[in-house]
Design an enzyme around this catalytic site. Structure first.
Site, PDB file in Angstrom:
ATOM      1  N   ASP A 106      -5.066  -2.501   5.339  1.00 22.98           N
ATOM      2  CA  ASP A 106      -3.882  -1.615   5.444  1.00 22.98           C
ATOM      3  C   ASP A 106      -4.187  -0.119   5.359  1.00 22.98           C
ATOM      4  O   ASP A 106      -3.435   0.632   4.714  1.00 22.98           O
ATOM      5  CB  ASP A 106      -2.863  -1.981   4.363  1.00 22.98           C
ATOM      6  CG  ASP A 106      -2.375  -3.410   4.448  1.00 22.98           C
ATOM      7  OD1 ASP A 106      -2.786  -4.121   5.369  1.00 22.98           O
ATOM      8  OD2 ASP A 106      -1.577  -3.823   3.580  1.00 22.98           O
ATOM      9  N   GLU A 113      -0.055  -4.003   7.427  1.00 28.52           N
ATOM     10  CA  GLU A 113       1.235  -4.481   6.913  1.00 28.52           C
ATOM     11  C   GLU A 113       2.330  -3.861   7.765  1.00 28.52           C
ATOM     12  O   GLU A 113       2.576  -2.652   7.705  1.00 28.52           O
ATOM     13  CB  GLU A 113       1.406  -4.084   5.443  1.00 28.52           C
ATOM     14  CG  GLU A 113       2.711  -4.634   4.852  1.00 28.52           C
ATOM     15  CD  GLU A 113       2.892  -4.297   3.374  1.00 28.52           C
ATOM     16  OE1 GLU A 113       1.936  -3.864   2.720  1.00 28.52           O
ATOM     17  OE2 GLU A 113       4.037  -4.476   2.889  1.00 28.52           O
ATOM     18  N   LYS A 124       0.288  -8.386   9.290  1.00 29.48           N
ATOM     19  CA  LYS A 124       0.737  -9.298   8.229  1.00 29.48           C
ATOM     20  C   LYS A 124       2.083  -8.810   7.688  1.00 29.48           C
ATOM     21  O   LYS A 124       2.295  -7.610   7.543  1.00 29.48           O
ATOM     22  CB  LYS A 124      -0.304  -9.384   7.115  1.00 29.48           C
ATOM     23  CG  LYS A 124      -0.574  -8.073   6.380  1.00 29.48           C
ATOM     24  CD  LYS A 124      -1.694  -8.265   5.373  1.00 29.48           C
ATOM     25  CE  LYS A 124      -2.023  -7.027   4.589  1.00 29.48           C
ATOM     26  NZ  LYS A 124      -0.961  -6.482   3.747  1.00 29.48           N
ATOM     27  N   LYS A 184       2.004  -8.963   1.377  1.00 25.90           N
ATOM     28  CA  LYS A 184       0.938  -8.226   0.711  1.00 25.90           C
ATOM     29  C   LYS A 184      -0.408  -8.919   0.924  1.00 25.90           C
ATOM     30  O   LYS A 184      -1.401  -8.274   1.215  1.00 25.90           O
ATOM     31  CB  LYS A 184       1.261  -8.071  -0.780  1.00 25.90           C
ATOM     32  CG  LYS A 184       2.618  -7.399  -1.065  1.00 25.90           C
ATOM     33  CD  LYS A 184       2.748  -6.063  -0.375  1.00 25.90           C
ATOM     34  CE  LYS A 184       4.097  -5.413  -0.654  1.00 25.90           C
ATOM     35  NZ  LYS A 184       4.339  -4.245   0.226  1.00 25.90           N
ATOM     36  N   VAL A 208      -6.353  -0.396   0.864  1.00 25.60           N
ATOM     37  CA  VAL A 208      -5.312   0.030  -0.085  1.00 25.60           C
ATOM     38  C   VAL A 208      -4.163  -0.978  -0.101  1.00 25.60           C
ATOM     39  O   VAL A 208      -3.931  -1.661   0.877  1.00 25.60           O
ATOM     40  CB  VAL A 208      -4.769   1.424   0.306  1.00 25.60           C
ATOM     41  CG1 VAL A 208      -5.862   2.464   0.219  1.00 25.60           C
ATOM     42  CG2 VAL A 208      -4.126   1.447   1.687  1.00 25.60           C
ATOM     43  N   THR A 209      -3.445  -0.996  -1.203  1.00 24.64           N
ATOM     44  CA  THR A 209      -3.824  -0.420  -2.469  1.00 24.64           C
ATOM     45  C   THR A 209      -4.540  -1.497  -3.293  1.00 24.64           C
ATOM     46  O   THR A 209      -4.268  -2.685  -3.134  1.00 24.64           O
ATOM     47  CB  THR A 209      -2.606   0.107  -3.274  1.00 24.64           C
ATOM     48  OG1 THR A 209      -1.706  -0.990  -3.505  1.00 24.64           O
ATOM     49  CG2 THR A 209      -1.887   1.189  -2.503  1.00 24.64           C
ATOM     50  N   CYS A 269      -2.138  -5.017  -2.048  1.00 25.12           N
ATOM     51  CA  CYS A 269      -2.600  -5.849  -0.936  1.00 25.12           C
ATOM     52  C   CYS A 269      -4.066  -6.241  -1.043  1.00 25.12           C
ATOM     53  O   CYS A 269      -4.461  -7.317  -0.591  1.00 25.12           O
ATOM     54  CB  CYS A 269      -2.311  -5.139   0.383  1.00 25.12           C
ATOM     55  SG  CYS A 269      -0.537  -5.006   0.683  1.00 25.12           S
ATOM     56  N   GLN A 296     -14.848 -12.913 -16.731  1.00 22.22           N
ATOM     57  CA  GLN A 296     -14.955 -14.371 -16.817  1.00 22.22           C
ATOM     58  C   GLN A 296     -15.915 -14.926 -15.766  1.00 22.22           C
ATOM     59  O   GLN A 296     -15.606 -15.893 -15.053  1.00 22.22           O
ATOM     60  CB  GLN A 296     -13.574 -15.018 -16.682  1.00 22.22           C
ATOM     61  CG  GLN A 296     -12.557 -14.505 -17.713  1.00 22.22           C
ATOM     62  CD  GLN A 296     -11.208 -15.144 -17.533  1.00 22.22           C
ATOM     63  OE1 GLN A 296     -11.028 -16.323 -17.844  1.00 22.22           O
ATOM     64  NE2 GLN A 296     -10.262 -14.378 -17.017  1.00 22.22           N
TER      65      GLN A 296
HETATM   66  C1  C5J Z   1      -0.349  -2.329   0.255  1.00 25.08           C
HETATM   67  C2  C5J Z   1       1.781  -1.824  -0.683  1.00 25.08           C
HETATM   68  N1  C5J Z   1      -1.002  -2.303   1.416  1.00 25.08           N
HETATM   69  N2  C5J Z   1       1.263  -1.167  -1.723  1.00 25.08           N
HETATM   70  N3  C5J Z   1       1.000  -2.296   0.317  1.00 25.08           N
HETATM   71  O1  C5J Z   1      -0.934  -2.358  -0.810  1.00 25.08           O
HETATM   72  O2  C5J Z   1       2.972  -1.978  -0.603  1.00 25.08           O
END
Ligand code: C5J
Length: 221
Positions: A25, A73, A130, A133, A158-159, A163, A203
Site C-alpha cells: 500500500d 488498498e 485488496k 487490510k 505501510v502502515t 496492513c 516467542q
Molecule cells: C494501511 C490503513 N495500508 N492504515 N491502511 O495500513 O488504513
C-alpha cells in the site's frame, strides 16, 4: 541457491527463486496530504522517509529475480466491495468514496489510489488490489504465490501495525516464512512500528523474522 539474512530472532534462510517482496500500500492516499491517511487525522510526513529504502528493496528484488508484488488498498467505484462499517468508521466528513483533493478517496483508478511516484510498478511486477487490510482477504494472493512457487516473503510498506502486520499474520498462518524489512515499513505512530517489530520476533519468531534492509543487501551481495 540459499541465502541467509542475519535477522531477529535468528537467521532467515531463503532462496530468491522462491521468495517474493510484498510491498504493502505505498499509495498516495496514505503518504500524501489530502489522502485517506490525512483525512483520518494522521501526520502523513512520517511515512515518506522509507521511500528510498523501499525503492532499493524493489530494485534488489528485481535484480535477483524475485517476484515483486505491490498491494493497493482500493475499492471499486461503486464501493460494492467496501463494507458499510468500513465506510462509516471514523465518521469522516470526507471519507471512502467521497471526492477529495486526490480524487475519490481510496477508490481504484483515482490519483490517490495510485502508487507514490518513486515506487511505481515496473514491467514484470504484480499489482494486487485488496479491499481490506490484509492482502490475503478477498484476493487471489495465496493462489498467485502457490502458482509462482513462493514460500518466503520479504515484507515492507505501510502502515506497519495495520496492513503490514495484518498481511504478515495472514501469511504466517498460511505457512509462508515471512521477514519484515524494518526500515522499509512505517507507521504514523513510531511507537506502534517499534511494537510490531517486537511482537513479530517475540516467542521464537511467532509471526516471523525482522531485519533492516542492509542485512537483506548483505545476504544478496
Ligand atoms: C494501511 C490503513 N495500508 N492504515 N491502511 O495500513 O488504513
Amino acid at each position: 541457491m540459499t541465502k541467509t539474512i542475519h535477522a531477529r530472532p535468528y537467521d532467515f534462510p531463503f532462496d530468491p527463486a522462491h521468495t517474493a517482496v510484498v510491498m504493502i500500500d505505498m499509495q498516495r492516499d496514505f503518504l500524501e496530504a489530502g489522502g485517506f491517511g490525512a483525512m483520518l487525522g494522521n501526520d502523513v510526513s512520517r511515512l515518506s522517509p522509507i521511500v528510498p529504502a523501499c525503492a532499493r528493496l524493489l530494485a534488489l528484488a528485481r535484480r535477483h529475480g524475485m517476484t515483486v508484488i505491490h498491494t493497493q488498498e482500493a475499492h471499486d467505484p461503486q464501493l460494492a466491495d467496501c463494507p458499510p462499517s468500513k465506510k462509516a468508521r471514523g465518521g469522516l466528513a470526507c471519507g471512502i468514496g467521497d471526492p477529495g483533493p486526490l480524487g475519490r478517496v481510496l477508490v481504484a483508478g483515482e490519483p490517490g489510489a495510485g502508487f507514490v511516484p518513486d515506487l511505481l510498478p515496473q514491467p514484470g511486477d504484480l499489482v494486487l488490489r485488496k479491499p481490506g487490510k490484509g492482502a490475503f482477504y478477498a484476493t487471489s494472493l495465496d493462489a498467485i504465490l502457490h502458482a509462482q512457487g513462493i514460500t518466503h516473503l520479504l515484507i515492507g510498506g505501510v502502515t506497519t501495525e495495520v496492513c503490514v502486520q495484518t498481511t504478515m499474520r495472514e501469511a504466517n498462518d498460511r505457512g509462508y516464512e515471512c521477514l519484515l524489512v524494518t526500515d522499509c515499513a512505517a507507521s504514523y505512530f513510531p511507537e506502534f512500528h517499534a511494537a510490531v517489530v517486537e511482537m513479530v520476533v517475540a516467542q521464537g519468531g511467532i509471526v516471523g523474522w525482522a531485519a533492516p534492509l542492509a542485512e537483506v543487501e548483505r545476504a544478496l551481495s
